[in-house]
Design an enzyme around this catalytic site. Sequence first.
Site, PDB file in Angstrom:
ATOM      1  N   ASP A 163       0.914  -1.140  -0.060  1.00 29.00           N
ATOM      2  CA  ASP A 163      -0.108  -0.020  -0.083  1.00 29.00           C
ATOM      3  C   ASP A 163       0.890   1.225  -0.132  1.00 29.00           C
ATOM      4  OD1 ASP A 163      -3.420   0.510   0.991  1.00 29.00           O
ATOM      5  OD2 ASP A 163      -1.888   2.135   1.144  1.00 29.00           O
ATOM      6  N   ASN A 181     -12.951  -3.428   2.567  1.00 27.43           N
ATOM      7  CA  ASN A 181     -13.972  -2.231   2.869  1.00 27.43           C
ATOM      8  C   ASN A 181     -14.949  -2.285   1.544  1.00 27.43           C
ATOM      9  OD1 ASN A 181     -12.724  -1.275   5.219  1.00 27.43           O
ATOM     10  ND2 ASN A 181     -11.312   0.081   3.994  1.00 27.43           N
ATOM     11  N   HIS A 232     -10.329  -5.056  -3.439  1.00 26.54           N
ATOM     12  CA  HIS A 232      -8.966  -5.494  -2.512  1.00 26.54           C
ATOM     13  C   HIS A 232      -9.036  -5.965  -1.348  1.00 26.54           C
ATOM     14  CE1 HIS A 232      -9.988  -1.273  -2.346  1.00 26.54           C
ATOM     15  NE2 HIS A 232      -9.474  -1.158  -1.302  1.00 26.54           N
TER      16      HIS A 232
END
Length: 128
Positions: free
Chosen positions: A46, A101, A114
């Site tokens: 990330d 999420n 993801h």
Amino acid sequence: MAEPTDLAADLAADLAANDTIFGRILRGEIPCDPVHADDRCLAFRDVAPQAPVHILVIPRRRLATLAEAQAGDAELLGHLLLVAAQVAREQGLTAFRTVINSGADAGQTVFHLHVHVIGGRPLAWPPG
Ligand code: AMP
């Protein structure tokens, strides 16, 4: 890896084009720091890590959200979780959190499904 110069502008452009930053990463149009790749998914670090280890596992075939997944996506979703566990192991994590999420109100900002793999520090519960 190179950071996007203006993440908010990138996200707005993606939305308009029905594309995402992750689509561009998959097509090699923008760089990432990969830790795993196979025929069904890609895992990379990330760009704004929330913990010492913060990796994203994304399917090559785009699903915008987990909410839109169908029964036919079961094998792919299972594969993403197995890769998440493999990546966590390879990073030396004995404890880690996986997060998906789904939807803007849940914190989703990139509409290409993801799995976050987060670890390397104590993680509080409940999340915010
Ligand atoms: P979410 O908020 O669940 O949609 O997560 C999106 C994640 O993508 C965030 O943690 C961002 O930091 C991350 N992200 C956005 N752009 C990039 C990029 N170009 N490379 C790596 N991670 C990114």
